[in-house]
Design an enzyme around this catalytic site. Structure first.
Site, mmCIF file in Angstrom:
data_model
loop_
_atom_site.group_PDB
_atom_site.id
_atom_site.type_symbol
_atom_site.label_atom_id
_atom_site.label_comp_id
_atom_site.label_asym_id
_atom_site.label_seq_id
_atom_site.Cartn_x
_atom_site.Cartn_y
_atom_site.Cartn_z
ATOM 1 C CE LYS A 53 -3.914 -2.451 1.886
ATOM 2 N NZ LYS A 53 -4.882 -2.745 3.402
ATOM 3 C CD GLN A 97 -3.874 -4.350 6.180
ATOM 4 O OE1 GLN A 97 -3.815 -3.330 5.312
ATOM 5 N NE2 GLN A 97 -4.238 -5.524 5.874
ATOM 6 C CG ASP A 120 -9.554 0.424 5.101
ATOM 7 O OD1 ASP A 120 -9.447 -0.159 4.024
ATOM 8 O OD2 ASP A 120 -8.889 0.381 6.096
HETATM 9 N N1 GUN Z 1 -7.566 -6.589 6.049
HETATM 10 C C1 GUN Z 1 -7.705 -7.182 4.758
HETATM 11 N N2 GUN Z 1 -8.308 -6.292 3.983
HETATM 12 C C2 GUN Z 1 -8.186 -5.205 4.622
HETATM 13 C C3 GUN Z 1 -8.630 -3.764 4.033
HETATM 14 O O1 GUN Z 1 -9.045 -3.595 2.938
HETATM 15 N N3 GUN Z 1 -8.195 -2.760 4.987
HETATM 16 C C4 GUN Z 1 -7.598 -2.888 6.009
HETATM 17 N N4 GUN Z 1 -7.583 -1.698 6.743
HETATM 18 N N5 GUN Z 1 -7.355 -4.162 6.487
HETATM 19 C C5 GUN Z 1 -7.719 -5.356 5.914
#
Ligand code: GUN
Length: 286
Positions: A53, A97, A120
């Site tokens: 990311k 995350q 998100d």
């Molecule tokens: N863990 C798995 N997918 C995601 C996501 O799209 N965002 C976040 N913050 N954590 C995740």
């Protein structure tokens, strides 16, 4: 044999769109968008995701920061960090995350991130707005799936879409986005009585359960579009999805591979969401 939807190439195109946009935004608003990614602890899969990311953010030219916090950080200390970022005018997007260590309440963390910085789209305010059809941040994975469907030019109006999985991150928002395009949407899940029969009704089948090989070719309607959101490791440690690609690809008209399908799209759409948050905040200030 189904056509492959190349998530890697498409995500590159999305990231290139953002990369073109960043200098224009900087010229217009006097600074670049900035994304902050927080990881708590040392979950190896999460570490790969967050690095990717931040790497994608760097590629687009926007500002980014990775904050790595120890697994034993207190819930209060994490919430305090989020509140500090909420107040920081130079920060446009905050992503924590998931999953988080067991002693931290994920819901509290999501609720604490300022709605307007919630890249998100997990905050209750964004979820409500999605379901009400108002301006909102759409969760990255379902947004990426929609972009894939639009790219192959599949008509959704009046079609049967089946979403297997009912998570807040993927299944539920995915169903709403398909509904917004006038598909007839069914949400199936682990307790669906005859999953094969339900899946066989699907013109568009999106599978997001987290169980390797759950959907096999005999469960796919001939000519269906199959989107595999799963990310699992098989017995040999190889990355694989929820769909048995070998058999399903014989029946589908279009199918996403794993890896190289939905995964890269999630990251690309995160870049788009960061820009969305940035522009919304800048426009409010103006
Ligand atoms: N863990 C798995 N997918 C995601 C996501 O799209 N965002 C976040 N913050 N954590 C995740």
């Amino acid at each position: 044999m189904g056509n492959i939807i190349d998530g890697k190439a498409l995500s590159q195109a999305v990231k290139d769109e953002v990369r073109d946009e960043v200098p224009q935004l900087e010229a217009k608003y006097g600074r670049k968008p900035c994304l902050v990614v927080i990881i708590v602890g040392e979950n190896p899969a999460s570490q790969v995701y967050v690095r990717n990311k931040v790497k994608a953010a760097a590629y687009t030219g926007m500002g980014s920061e990775l904050i790595e916090l120890p697994a034993d950080i207190s819930e209060e200390a994490l919430l305090a960090k989020i509140r500090q970022l909420n107040e920081d005018p130079a920060v446009d997007g905050i992503l924590v995350q998931l999953p988080l260590p067991k002693h931290i309440d994920e819901e509290k963390v999501i609720d604490t991130i300022a709605r307007e910085k919630d890249v998100d789209g997990f905050h209750p305010g964004n979820v409500a707005n999605l379901w009400l059809g108002k301006d909102c941040i759409v969760p990255c994975t379902p947004a990426g799936v929609m972009r894939m469907l639009d790219t192959i030019g599949v008509e959704l109006k009046g079609k049967n879409a089946v979403v297997v999985g009912r998570s807040n991150i993927v299944g539920k928002p995915m169903a709403k986005l398909l509904l917004d395009r006038h598909a007839t949407v069914t949400i199936a899940h682990s307790r669906t009585a005859d999953l094969g029969a339900v899946c066989r009704t699907a013109d568009v089948l999106v599978v997001a359960v987290g169980k390797a090989g759950l959907v096999t070719g005999d469960m796919v309607k001939p000519g269906a579009v199959v989107i595999d959101v799963g990310m699992n490791r098989n017995a040999e440690g190889k990355l694989c999805g929820d769909v048995d690609y070998a058999s399903a690809s014989q029946v589908a008209s279009w199918i996403t591979p794993v890896p190289g399908g939905v995964g890269p799209m999630t990251i690309a759409m995160l870049m788009k969401n960061t820009i969305h948050c940035f522009v919304s905040r800048m426009e409010k200030k103006a």
